[in-house]
Design an enzyme around this catalytic site. Structure first.
Site, PDB file in Angstrom:
ATOM      1  N   GLY A 219      62.883  -0.653  -3.396  1.00 51.39           N
ATOM      2  CA  GLY A 219      63.623  -0.216  -2.228  1.00 51.39           C
ATOM      3  C   GLY A 219      63.880   1.272  -2.148  1.00 51.39           C
ATOM      4  N   SER A 220      63.317   2.035  -3.061  1.00 53.67           N
ATOM      5  CA  SER A 220      63.529   3.484  -3.083  1.00 53.67           C
ATOM      6  C   SER A 220      62.326   4.190  -2.452  1.00 53.67           C
ATOM      7  CB  SER A 220      63.706   3.962  -4.526  1.00 53.67           C
ATOM      8  OG  SER A 220      62.467   3.895  -5.208  1.00 53.67           O
ATOM      9  N   CYS A 221      62.287   5.508  -2.595  1.00 57.26           N
ATOM     10  CA  CYS A 221      61.134   6.263  -2.107  1.00 57.26           C
ATOM     11  C   CYS A 221      59.847   5.818  -2.788  1.00 57.26           C
ATOM     12  CB  CYS A 221      61.356   7.755  -2.299  1.00 57.26           C
ATOM     13  SG  CYS A 221      61.656   8.267  -4.014  1.00 57.26           S
TER      14      CYS A 221
END
Length: 209
Positions: free
Chosen positions: A9-11
């Protein structure tokens, strides 16, 4: 085998998508940012910046930011045409990708997700987050103009689209409205098999429509 260090769910989701789009073989290593995994000695030996994503290549050398990893993946797999072939086209793609990562993420969402880094006084946090939303509103308006008349930022799917997608994903998750062209781009990206696979693997199947 390449080793990919990421946080769901991050970059790093954008790089995860690129790796799957290219059908590359890689080993996933999860980095729990909340638990401070990025500060452990073994991780700092790979990435002294204590950031994600990190991609350790077959020769053992590491790339330690979104832009360098995305650019290297595209250049190392030229037949997949994830970058324009002409210098001006490539420069425009890098410009758009850097804007998504540096401004939308680094200036906008950073103020919302890591407010305390911009103001230690809790009384200022609301103002910092409001500033972040203003940056995002202006920034997504810029991205919206770049997408005018196009399905993807360079006309066809490429590395900049993965950068724009992850901040669009964050907007969707946090209730921030996207302008029309960005919303259409986000929906279009959600239909790509690699994107759907990555979101399912990272635990965000609910984001798929």
């Amino acid at each position: 085998m390449m080793k990919f260090y990421m946080t769901p769910g991050s970059c790093s989701t954008g790089i995860h998508i690129l790796l799957e789009e290219l059908e590359l073989v890689f080993e996933v290593h999860l980095v729990n940012l909340l638990a401070g995994d990025q500060f452990k000695p073994e991780y700092l030996a790979l990435n002294p910046k204590a950031t994600i994503p990190t991609l350790v290549r077959d020769d053992g050398t590491a790339l330690t930011d979104f832009q360098s990893i995305a650019w290297w993946l595209a250049r190392s797999q030229p037949k997949r045409r994830l970058l324009p072939e002409d210098a001006d086209g490539e420069a425009r793609v890098l410009e758009a990708m850097n804007f998504a990562v540096g401004t939308l993420h680094g200036q906008g969402f950073a103020r919302i997700f890591t407010t305390e880094k911009f103001a230690t006084d809790a009384a200022q946090h609301e103002a910092v987050q409001a500033q972040g939303r203003e940056i995002l509103e202006r920034g997504f308006a810029v991205a919206d103009r770049l997408l005018e008349g196009r399905d993807y930022l360079a006309g066809r799917f490429g590395i900049a689209d993965c950068a724009l997608f992850y901040v669009e994903f964050w907007a969707d998750r946090t209730g921030i409205a996207l302008p029309a062209n960005c919303q259409a781009h986000y929906w279009r990206m959600l239909q790509r098999p690699a994107v759907r696979q990555v979101l399912q693997e990272e635990g965000y199947a609910a984001a798929l429509r």
